[in-house]
Design an enzyme around this catalytic site. Sequence first.
Site, PDB file in Angstrom:
ATOM      1  N   GLU A  33      39.197  18.712 -43.247  1.00 55.37           N
ATOM      2  CA  GLU A  33      38.988  17.831 -41.928  1.00 55.37           C
ATOM      3  C   GLU A  33      39.135  16.174 -42.712  1.00 55.37           C
ATOM      4  O   GLU A  33      39.476  15.694 -41.773  1.00 55.37           O
ATOM      5  CB  GLU A  33      37.713  18.313 -41.423  1.00 55.37           C
ATOM      6  CG  GLU A  33      37.920  19.737 -40.766  1.00 55.37           C
ATOM      7  CD  GLU A  33      38.783  19.799 -39.562  1.00 55.37           C
ATOM      8  OE1 GLU A  33      39.060  18.660 -38.934  1.00 55.37           O
ATOM      9  OE2 GLU A  33      39.279  20.664 -39.204  1.00 55.37           O
ATOM     10  N   GLN A  38      43.219  10.648 -39.492  1.00 55.47           N
ATOM     11  CA  GLN A  38      44.203   9.441 -39.386  1.00 55.47           C
ATOM     12  C   GLN A  38      45.344   9.838 -40.581  1.00 55.47           C
ATOM     13  O   GLN A  38      46.057   8.995 -41.072  1.00 55.47           O
ATOM     14  CB  GLN A  38      43.738   8.313 -39.777  1.00 55.47           C
ATOM     15  CG  GLN A  38      42.963   7.705 -38.736  1.00 55.47           C
ATOM     16  CD  GLN A  38      41.255   7.427 -38.783  1.00 55.47           C
ATOM     17  OE1 GLN A  38      40.790   7.741 -39.763  1.00 55.47           O
ATOM     18  NE2 GLN A  38      40.958   6.547 -37.811  1.00 55.47           N
ATOM     19  N   LEU A  76      46.655   7.591 -49.329  1.00 54.07           N
ATOM     20  CA  LEU A  76      46.015   8.309 -48.101  1.00 54.07           C
ATOM     21  C   LEU A  76      45.434   7.158 -47.084  1.00 54.07           C
ATOM     22  O   LEU A  76      45.232   7.292 -45.910  1.00 54.07           O
ATOM     23  CB  LEU A  76      44.934   9.566 -48.318  1.00 54.07           C
ATOM     24  CG  LEU A  76      45.446  10.767 -48.222  1.00 54.07           C
ATOM     25  CD1 LEU A  76      44.185  11.633 -48.279  1.00 54.07           C
ATOM     26  CD2 LEU A  76      46.172  10.934 -46.765  1.00 54.07           C
ATOM     27  N   GLY A  77      45.000   6.008 -47.989  1.00 50.55           N
ATOM     28  CA  GLY A  77      44.387   4.933 -47.099  1.00 50.55           C
ATOM     29  C   GLY A  77      43.016   5.416 -46.752  1.00 50.55           C
ATOM     30  O   GLY A  77      42.263   6.291 -47.038  1.00 50.55           O
ATOM     31  N   TYR A 116      32.532  14.780 -34.995  1.00 51.28           N
ATOM     32  CA  TYR A 116      33.654  15.830 -34.969  1.00 51.28           C
ATOM     33  C   TYR A 116      33.647  16.757 -36.252  1.00 51.28           C
ATOM     34  O   TYR A 116      33.974  18.024 -36.248  1.00 51.28           O
ATOM     35  CB  TYR A 116      34.858  14.941 -35.177  1.00 51.28           C
ATOM     36  CG  TYR A 116      36.210  15.822 -35.186  1.00 51.28           C
ATOM     37  CD1 TYR A 116      36.701  16.447 -34.447  1.00 51.28           C
ATOM     38  CD2 TYR A 116      36.635  15.844 -36.311  1.00 51.28           C
ATOM     39  CE1 TYR A 116      37.708  17.436 -34.363  1.00 51.28           C
ATOM     40  CE2 TYR A 116      37.871  16.662 -36.984  1.00 51.28           C
ATOM     41  CZ  TYR A 116      38.404  17.597 -35.868  1.00 51.28           C
ATOM     42  OH  TYR A 116      39.281  18.246 -36.179  1.00 51.28           O
ATOM     43  N   CYS A 195      55.031  20.050 -20.557  1.00 55.56           N
ATOM     44  CA  CYS A 195      54.385  20.386 -19.143  1.00 55.56           C
ATOM     45  C   CYS A 195      55.130  21.523 -18.558  1.00 55.56           C
ATOM     46  O   CYS A 195      54.558  22.325 -17.708  1.00 55.56           O
ATOM     47  CB  CYS A 195      54.538  19.187 -18.196  1.00 55.56           C
ATOM     48  SG  CYS A 195      53.359  17.744 -18.985  1.00 55.56           S
ATOM     49  N   CYS A 198      53.740  24.897 -19.918  1.00 57.14           N
ATOM     50  CA  CYS A 198      52.555  24.897 -20.253  1.00 57.14           C
ATOM     51  C   CYS A 198      51.616  25.831 -19.288  1.00 57.14           C
ATOM     52  O   CYS A 198      51.828  26.162 -18.132  1.00 57.14           O
ATOM     53  CB  CYS A 198      51.866  23.433 -20.093  1.00 57.14           C
ATOM     54  SG  CYS A 198      50.284  23.289 -20.405  1.00 57.14           S
ATOM     55  N   CYS A 204      46.648  21.730 -13.922  1.00 55.22           N
ATOM     56  CA  CYS A 204      46.568  20.706 -14.694  1.00 55.22           C
ATOM     57  C   CYS A 204      46.479  19.398 -13.689  1.00 55.22           C
ATOM     58  O   CYS A 204      47.517  19.125 -13.088  1.00 55.22           O
ATOM     59  CB  CYS A 204      47.517  20.388 -15.854  1.00 55.22           C
ATOM     60  SG  CYS A 204      47.466  18.568 -16.423  1.00 55.22           S
TER      61      CYS A 204
HETATM   62  S1  SF4 Z   1      47.895  20.251 -20.232  1.00 51.86           S
HETATM   63 FE1  SF4 Z   1      48.904  19.337 -18.328  1.00 51.86          FE
HETATM   64  S2  SF4 Z   1      49.433  17.233 -19.405  1.00 51.86           S
HETATM   65 FE2  SF4 Z   1      49.257  18.587 -21.010  1.00 51.86          FE
HETATM   66  S3  SF4 Z   1      51.148  19.742 -21.630  1.00 51.86           S
HETATM   67 FE3  SF4 Z   1      49.955  21.161 -20.006  1.00 51.86          FE
HETATM   68  S4  SF4 Z   1      50.635  20.455 -18.007  1.00 51.86           S
HETATM   69 FE4  SF4 Z   1      51.336  18.717 -19.350  1.00 51.86          FE
END
Ligand code: SF4
Length: 353
Positions: A33, A38, A76-77, A116, A195, A198, A204
Amino acid sequence: MNFTQKILAWYDANRRELPWRGSQNPYHIWLSEVILQQTQIVQGTAYYLKFVETYPTVFDLAAADERDVLLLWQGLGYYSRARNLHFSAKYIVQNLGGVFPKSYRELLKLKGVGDYTAAAIASLAYNEVQPAIDGNVQRVIARVFGISEPVNAPLGMKLIREKSENLISHTHAADYNQAMMDFGATHCTPKNPKCSECPFSADCVAFTTDTVAKLPVKIKAKPKTDLYISYLVILFKNSVILKKRTDGIWLNMFELPNITEETDLSSEDVVSALKSNFGMTENSEIIDLKIEVKHVLSHLNLHIRFFEYKAISEADFQKFSSISESISCTLENVNQYPKPVVLENFFAKNCLI
Ligand code: SF4
């Protein structure tokens, strides 16, 4: 299926095979982690494997010399990550008997471990129900649920956290967090998210309202500061002067003697400032090597130039090694000292090592 069931199903079919996946060793998860913050996954994986091989346990890392840890980290910075890893490894061994903290709250006490990382280790190693929220997760949640508050401001962060706490699986917390990380990194990417294929596209908010490119909203970071570093390569026969940093982002790493300004000086002015800074006489011959490198960090633009001075005698050379934190080093041994990557490249490209 609800959001949580969908993301877990997506993960079953699309998970990335990574060397630390499946491990419940908190030390290995912590290494992965911290290294991956970055950092691109390919580069990070190579460093993870090097670290696990060199320091297989927290005891090995704690027993290491910080210089060797920085050397392994070189390239790696964000070197404070390496210093914090080493510091915390020593803390775990010396204060906790080598037993890794076993909860999110306890993990947060380690130097360099924020929300995180603590949540990632707690969920992946101990299945604790803690959402690990990074930039990937912020983007997915902001898009799917149409959160238009800036995700890097307090209200936006609060909304994302509340949503995440409601969504995380109580039976598969580790899988949920890894699913979100992978989905953000490979599917709902900043540019060109997938999308059309997805599992969330029907609901979404960003997709259904055509605002994918607008979410997440982020407050722009402050403009970067420009700093001008002029390095002086002081040579005598086969040796060079190195100087250990005592502050800043490159703390405890080795550089060349230098002057650092906030303005861009002419070559003549740099030469004159170098002479005055290092107690050299007016007729000392400093050559501008005409090598200029721009090195971009998260908050700084470094404009780096290199100048050269060939010492006229052993005594002339040695007086530079008596400057605070400076050492003379043969060119063959330069690789034994951890350096910012810009100096590593300079020595390699100019055939000095
Ligand atoms: S979560 Fe929404 S914005 Fe992200 S890939 Fe799926 S449809 Fe696209």
